[in-house]
Design a protein around this motif. Sequence first.
Motif, PDB file in Angstrom:
ATOM      1  N   SER A   1      16.792 -23.302 -24.836  1.00 41.72           N
ATOM      2  CA  SER A   1      15.842 -24.180 -25.523  1.00 41.72           C
ATOM      3  C   SER A   1      15.188 -25.163 -24.550  1.00 41.72           C
ATOM      4  CB  SER A   1      16.557 -24.948 -26.647  1.00 41.72           C
ATOM      5  OG  SER A   1      16.995 -24.069 -27.661  1.00 41.72           O
ATOM      6  N   TYR A   2      15.998 -25.736 -23.655  1.00 41.91           N
ATOM      7  CA  TYR A   2      15.466 -26.717 -22.715  1.00 41.91           C
ATOM      8  C   TYR A   2      14.444 -26.076 -21.780  1.00 41.91           C
ATOM      9  CZ  TYR A   2      15.665 -31.172 -20.181  1.00 41.91           C
ATOM     10  OH  TYR A   2      15.351 -32.400 -19.637  1.00 41.91           O
TER      11      TYR A   2
ATOM     12  N   GLY B   1      11.313 -25.357 -23.561  1.00 45.34           N
ATOM     13  CA  GLY B   1      10.536 -26.580 -23.710  1.00 45.34           C
ATOM     14  C   GLY B   1       9.771 -26.935 -22.449  1.00 45.34           C
ATOM     15  N   LEU B   2      10.368 -26.679 -21.279  1.00 41.70           N
ATOM     16  CA  LEU B   2       9.667 -26.932 -20.025  1.00 41.70           C
ATOM     17  C   LEU B   2       8.493 -25.979 -19.839  1.00 41.70           C
ATOM     18  CD1 LEU B   2      12.749 -27.446 -17.653  1.00 41.70           C
ATOM     19  CD2 LEU B   2      11.255 -29.223 -18.569  1.00 41.70           C
TER      20      LEU B   2
ATOM     21  N   LYS C   1       7.251 -33.644 -20.975  1.00 44.14           N
ATOM     22  CA  LYS C   1       8.374 -32.700 -20.986  1.00 44.14           C
ATOM     23  C   LYS C   1       9.702 -33.477 -20.985  1.00 44.14           C
ATOM     24  CE  LYS C   1       5.546 -29.181 -20.695  1.00 44.14           C
ATOM     25  NZ  LYS C   1       5.504 -28.160 -19.667  1.00 44.14           N
TER      26      LYS C   1
ATOM     27  N   MET D   1      10.024 -32.113 -26.300  1.00 44.68           N
ATOM     28  CA  MET D   1      10.401 -30.695 -26.152  1.00 44.68           C
ATOM     29  C   MET D   1      11.169 -30.220 -27.378  1.00 44.68           C
ATOM     30  SD  MET D   1      11.264 -29.940 -22.164  1.00 44.68           S
ATOM     31  CE  MET D   1      12.797 -30.865 -22.119  1.00 44.68           C
TER      32      MET D   1
ATOM     33  N   ARG E   1       8.770 -29.346 -30.053  1.00 41.97           N
ATOM     34  CA  ARG E   1       8.024 -28.102 -29.842  1.00 41.97           C
ATOM     35  C   ARG E   1       8.903 -26.875 -30.026  1.00 41.97           C
ATOM     36  NH1 ARG E   1       6.720 -30.856 -24.818  1.00 41.97           N
ATOM     37  NH2 ARG E   1       4.976 -32.265 -25.218  1.00 41.97           N
ATOM     38  N   VAL E   2      10.142 -26.961 -29.562  1.00 40.59           N
ATOM     39  CA  VAL E   2      11.018 -25.789 -29.580  1.00 40.59           C
ATOM     40  C   VAL E   2      11.545 -25.510 -30.982  1.00 40.59           C
ATOM     41  CG1 VAL E   2      13.184 -24.835 -28.712  1.00 40.59           C
ATOM     42  CG2 VAL E   2      11.660 -26.035 -27.164  1.00 40.59           C
TER      43      VAL E   2
ATOM     44  N   CYS F   1      14.367 -27.764 -14.178  1.00 39.00           N
ATOM     45  CA  CYS F   1      12.977 -27.510 -13.785  1.00 39.00           C
ATOM     46  C   CYS F   1      12.915 -26.443 -12.696  1.00 39.00           C
ATOM     47  CB  CYS F   1      12.318 -28.804 -13.293  1.00 39.00           C
ATOM     48  SG  CYS F   1      11.974 -30.027 -14.585  1.00 39.00           S
TER      49      CYS F   1
ATOM     50  N   ALA G   1       2.556 -23.403 -27.881  1.00 38.25           N
ATOM     51  CA  ALA G   1       3.655 -24.081 -28.560  1.00 38.25           C
ATOM     52  C   ALA G   1       3.544 -23.858 -30.064  1.00 38.25           C
ATOM     53  CB  ALA G   1       3.615 -25.573 -28.260  1.00 38.25           C
TER      54      ALA G   1
END
Length: 415
Positions: free
Chosen positions: A16-17, A20-21, A28, A33, A36-37, A372, A399
């Motif tokens: 998920s993270y 989101g990135l 971000k 995030m 959005r996710v 990242c 998104a």
Amino acid sequence: MTASLGHADRAAPFRSYTAGLLLPGARKSVEPMAARVEPGRVQAAHQSLHHFVAKADWSDDALLAAVRTHVLPIIEQRGPIRGWIIDDTGIPKKGTHSVGVARQYCGQLGKQDNCQVAVTLSLAADHASLPVAHRLYLPQPWADDLARRAKAGVPDDVAFQTKPQIALAQIRAAIEAGVPTATVLTDAGYGVDTAFRDGITQLGLAYVVGIQTSTSLWPPGAEPLPPKPWSGRGRPASLIRRDPEHTPVPAKALAMSLPKRAWRRVTWREGSNTTLAGRFAAVRVRPANRDYNRPTPRPEEWLLVEWPKGEPEPTKYWLSTLSPTTTRRAMVDQAKLRWRIERDYQDLKQELGLGHYEGRGWRGFHHHATLCIATYGFLIAERGAFPPSDGFWPPSLKAPALPDDYRPRGAPDPA
């Protein structure tokens, strides 16, 4: 990559993270995030992602090693690793509580300002590069402040180190991990540090490092005077020396004194709009910094100088321990490979939100950077599956739509 996280229950927030990135959005950081996710359960997703990045005890080194293992073979399919690029990147910050924040030079702003600074090591080929180490620089006031350290969760074994010392530790760790070795490339912020250059040589690596115009050098064919002859009394002198008629010169003065025939036009790569070329001179010199404390002169190295056409004086200087038989073009090509780190930082910051983490702790800062880099590595691997093209980056992702009643924390009540 999920296998390196230690527990199976970390796989879902990891996915998920990183999703989101990847998804578009102005920020971000964790909450945007999460929205959005998982727009249908923003609060629960926010708690899960925040715990994963700020609290969970997984290893940054283990995940970065997994990224490196996955991505490097894909990069090397199109060409070998040619450079280990050391650099640092600044992240502007307000306040005084975020770990490592201080008034210091911030490359992103091009001036002294309140920021955090991280030292990185990237492995670069001609067509791609991958960061493999990322470590926060902790200024000495922070390193010496036990209360602030404890509040930010700085590990007890983290002591003050200069940026070149952090960089040498990263290089040493990469060698011990069996990473394919290459020439070390840095700007003058690291290249002027004699101990750093000596450390690279002691580790068995060559370097091409930027230096300042004031760096003192012995010109071609010159070197310090030998120790004074023994007078027959006391201990014999053992240190080389200088005198008023026999001294080193600044790099700029040496470059300006070179004859016109010393300069040649060299092309190093195709830019986005034109071929990149410039005038360069390359001569053999001896670095002179504090050599009067040595029993023997420092070995000869290359001095490489760039003097662009139309400029009143040379603009860039490098020292290099590449072989004496290295051609000028090969040396220029190596020095200019540092441009890849600028591409890394641009993509990591603008596309993947490297500087968007809003937490204050040591663990969260490094976890966010590692995630990242993992996401960046994933994109490099995906790009490697396509024929070379300028149109692959950035990815065109969409998104999911946010629910109509979604409001970020702190937003005013519409009523």
